[in-house]
Design an enzyme around this catalytic site. Structure first.
Site, PDB file in Angstrom:
ATOM      1  N   ARG A   1      56.668 -85.997  21.998  1.00 49.14           N
ATOM      2  CA  ARG A   1      55.577 -86.960  21.797  1.00 49.14           C
ATOM      3  C   ARG A   1      55.212 -87.601  23.133  1.00 49.14           C
ATOM      4  O   ARG A   1      55.274 -88.819  23.305  1.00 49.14           O
ATOM      5  CB  ARG A   1      55.988 -87.993  20.751  1.00 49.14           C
ATOM      6  CG  ARG A   1      56.194 -87.393  19.375  1.00 49.14           C
ATOM      7  CD  ARG A   1      56.516 -88.421  18.321  1.00 49.14           C
ATOM      8  NE  ARG A   1      57.853 -88.958  18.446  1.00 49.14           N
ATOM      9  CZ  ARG A   1      58.939 -88.396  17.946  1.00 49.14           C
ATOM     10  NH1 ARG A   1      58.856 -87.228  17.306  1.00 49.14           N
ATOM     11  NH2 ARG A   1      60.135 -88.949  18.080  1.00 49.14           N
TER      12      ARG A   1
ATOM     13  N   SER B   1      70.859 -94.842  11.164  1.00 52.94           N
ATOM     14  CA  SER B   1      71.044 -94.705  12.613  1.00 52.94           C
ATOM     15  C   SER B   1      69.803 -95.107  13.399  1.00 52.94           C
ATOM     16  O   SER B   1      69.717 -94.829  14.592  1.00 52.94           O
ATOM     17  CB  SER B   1      71.416 -93.265  12.962  1.00 52.94           C
ATOM     18  OG  SER B   1      70.392 -92.368  12.572  1.00 52.94           O
TER      19      SER B   1
ATOM     20  N   CYS C   1      55.415 -59.718  41.793  1.00 58.35           N
ATOM     21  CA  CYS C   1      55.009 -60.604  42.889  1.00 58.35           C
ATOM     22  C   CYS C   1      55.248 -59.959  44.249  1.00 58.35           C
ATOM     23  O   CYS C   1      54.529 -60.258  45.210  1.00 58.35           O
ATOM     24  CB  CYS C   1      55.760 -61.920  42.793  1.00 58.35           C
ATOM     25  SG  CYS C   1      55.251 -62.939  41.382  1.00 58.35           S
TER      26      CYS C   1
ATOM     27  N   PRO D   1      77.784 -85.558  13.675  1.00 58.61           N
ATOM     28  CA  PRO D   1      79.106 -85.354  14.273  1.00 58.61           C
ATOM     29  C   PRO D   1      79.784 -84.057  13.874  1.00 58.61           C
ATOM     30  O   PRO D   1      80.607 -83.536  14.629  1.00 58.61           O
ATOM     31  CB  PRO D   1      79.901 -86.576  13.801  1.00 58.61           C
ATOM     32  CG  PRO D   1      79.191 -87.055  12.567  1.00 58.61           C
ATOM     33  CD  PRO D   1      77.747 -86.748  12.796  1.00 58.61           C
TER      34      PRO D   1
ATOM     35  N   CYS E   1      59.717 -61.452  41.827  1.00 61.30           N
ATOM     36  CA  CYS E   1      59.969 -60.436  40.808  1.00 61.30           C
ATOM     37  C   CYS E   1      59.493 -59.066  41.289  1.00 61.30           C
ATOM     38  O   CYS E   1      58.544 -58.944  42.061  1.00 61.30           O
ATOM     39  CB  CYS E   1      59.308 -60.811  39.490  1.00 61.30           C
ATOM     40  SG  CYS E   1      57.511 -60.846  39.528  1.00 61.30           S
TER      41      CYS E   1
ATOM     42  N   GLU F   1      54.359 -67.468  43.395  1.00 62.16           N
ATOM     43  CA  GLU F   1      53.846 -66.801  44.589  1.00 62.16           C
ATOM     44  C   GLU F   1      52.356 -66.518  44.469  1.00 62.16           C
ATOM     45  O   GLU F   1      51.596 -66.681  45.434  1.00 62.16           O
ATOM     46  CB  GLU F   1      54.604 -65.486  44.830  1.00 62.16           C
ATOM     47  CG  GLU F   1      56.095 -65.662  45.061  1.00 62.16           C
ATOM     48  CD  GLU F   1      56.909 -65.574  43.799  1.00 62.16           C
ATOM     49  OE1 GLU F   1      58.048 -65.086  43.869  1.00 62.16           O
ATOM     50  OE2 GLU F   1      56.419 -65.997  42.727  1.00 62.16           O
TER      51      GLU F   1
ATOM     52  N   THR G   1      77.743 -93.476  15.938  1.00 63.26           N
ATOM     53  CA  THR G   1      76.387 -92.926  15.958  1.00 63.26           C
ATOM     54  C   THR G   1      75.567 -93.276  14.720  1.00 63.26           C
ATOM     55  O   THR G   1      74.369 -93.009  14.687  1.00 63.26           O
ATOM     56  CB  THR G   1      76.447 -91.392  16.079  1.00 63.26           C
ATOM     57  OG1 THR G   1      77.148 -90.847  14.947  1.00 63.26           O
ATOM     58  CG2 THR G   1      77.155 -90.969  17.353  1.00 63.26           C
ATOM     59  N   ALA G   2      76.197 -93.840  13.697  1.00 68.04           N
ATOM     60  CA  ALA G   2      75.482 -94.236  12.472  1.00 68.04           C
ATOM     61  C   ALA G   2      76.385 -95.150  11.673  1.00 68.04           C
ATOM     62  O   ALA G   2      77.620 -95.113  11.798  1.00 68.04           O
ATOM     63  CB  ALA G   2      75.094 -93.008  11.641  1.00 68.04           C
TER      64      ALA G   2
ATOM     65  N   ASP H   1      67.655 -87.954   7.954  1.00 67.61           N
ATOM     66  CA  ASP H   1      66.702 -88.653   8.822  1.00 67.61           C
ATOM     67  C   ASP H   1      65.286 -88.111   8.779  1.00 67.61           C
ATOM     68  O   ASP H   1      64.364 -88.765   9.278  1.00 67.61           O
ATOM     69  CB  ASP H   1      67.195 -88.594  10.276  1.00 67.61           C
ATOM     70  CG  ASP H   1      68.549 -89.252  10.459  1.00 67.61           C
ATOM     71  OD1 ASP H   1      68.892 -90.128   9.647  1.00 67.61           O
ATOM     72  OD2 ASP H   1      69.261 -88.882  11.408  1.00 67.61           O
TER      73      ASP H   1
END
Length: 382
Positions: free
Chosen positions: A216, A177, A93, A311, A84, A58, A170-171, A209
């Site tokens: 990024r 992975s 506000c 997992p 608010c 606002e 998944t791996a 990992d």
């Protein structure tokens, strides 16, 4: 509430919702609110909530109108969340709207924050401002669902992100992975991280990992307004035995790392500017109690936790009923029965014991599919 809104009312509230959606990468943990100020057929000012500590939507819209030397007295304000009515990092506000002399305020949905809920609208009415609520309410509740969830349940919304082969792996058996999905899917995940307040993982994933779990993306990628910067979410690691190495990639980039453990460890004293140790009680398996971890994050406050883990942790969170959303990136290949599954969920031996999920969204991302599910207990409009 009214049902007599015009097509123009709908158009301007839709514009406010668009503005708020664009602020989802910078506004949290504040709700990403959008605001439009209009008089007759003319838009006088637009705005969205700035980064934490900055102006609310606002105020941004009022300032934009002032810069263009537009008079807002007698105008209508369209805002996606109730203005608010309390003093936080910024003044209320409602006071600014009353001082500006606006005539009408159209609110998509009320603020669930106990300090505001209904009070902002009442203060405006007491000052002679016409207030209408409920325009595009379900859309607004969905857009503000992370903030609303945390306000009501005192815990953040939890989203699991899974990268999986077509056969649900998944791996590889040796833990490898990188990379299951293609570059487009991996870039898409960056946007999920960017809108999150916290990215969570387990110590097993850190050891296997060595991820950084940061965002990024550039200002241009996120289409940030001038003066805004890419917001790095905090990272949270569940580490019952403090196995996270002091030279882990998590500590090499900006942002704080919260280490949830069941024991104290002095190894991280030299990283006091990068690591915050939080001791929580263990569950029956000797792991940090997941509910207590979410309680701690909710109090920070954190609205949205984005989980990228193995997992075991993903399965434990799902089994405990703590997951509100699952995003699966499904790759166009198979990895075989020796590879690791998406979830470790012991004890499901009958069809009746299955955990049902609701398919919420399907889209193609590069060569992969992105599937979004909600557990049956989860609701984006409460």
């Amino acid at each position: 509430m009214t049902e007599s809104w015009s097509a123009r009312d709908h158009e301007l509230m839709a514009e406010a919702l668009r503005l708020g959606a664009a602020a989802r990468f910078t506004a949290p943990p504040n709700p990403a609110v959008g605001c439009v100020i209009a008089s007759s057929e003319r838009i006088l000012g637009r705005g969205a909530t700035r980064a934490a500590g900055g102006a609310h939507a606002e105020i941004v819209a009022l300032d934009a109108a002032a810069e263009q030397q537009h008079m807002v007295r007698g105008s209508t304000v369209y805002v996606t969340l109730e203005p608010c009515a309390h003093v936080g990092r910024t003044p209320p506000c409602v006071d600014a709207l009353i001082s500006a002399g606006v005539k009408r305020v159209v609110v998509a949905t009320l603020d669930p924050d106990d300090r505001v809920s209904g009070r902002g609208c009442q203060l405006l009415r007491d000052a002679g401002v016409k207030v209408e609520t409920g325009l595009l309410e379900n859309v607004a509740k969905n857009r503000h669902r992370y903030f609303m969830h945390r306000c009501r349940r005192k815990r953040p919304w939890v989203r699991l992100k899974i990268a999986s082969s077509l056969d649900g792996r998944t791996a590889l058996a040796n833990g490898e992975s990188v990379w299951i999905t293609g570059p487009d899917a991996r870039r898409d995940v960056q946007f999920l991280r960017a809108e999150s307040d916290c990215v969570m993982t387990g110590s097993g994933t850190v050891l296997a990992d060595n991820p950084s779990l940061d965002v990024r993306l550039t200002n241009d990628d996120l289409d940030l307004p001038a003066g805004e910067v890419v917001r790095q979410p905090i990272r949270a690691v569940l580490d019952s035995q403090c196995r996270t190495p002091v030279d882990a990639g998590l500590f090499q980039c900006g942002g704080m790392v919260y280490l949830f453990s069941c024991k104290n460890n002095n190894n991280y004293n030299a990283l006091s500017d990068k690591v915050k140790m939080i001791s929580v009680k263990s569950d029956s398996n000797g792991k940090p109690d997941l509910g207590l971890v979410l309680d701690e994050l909710g109090a920070l406050p954190v609205n949205l936790v984005h989980v990228e883990a193995g997992p075991v942790l993903c399965g434990a969170m799902l089994e405990a009923g703590l997951v509100d959303e699952i995003v699966v990136y499904l790759a166009s290949h198979v990895m075989g029965n020796e590879a690791r599954p998406q979830f470790m969920l012991p004890g499901i031996t009958t069809m009746d014991a299955r955990l049902p999920l609701l398919l919420d969204d399907v889209r193609q991302v590069g060569e992969d599919l992105r599937l979004t599910y909600r557990p049956n207990h989860a609701s984006d409009v409460e």
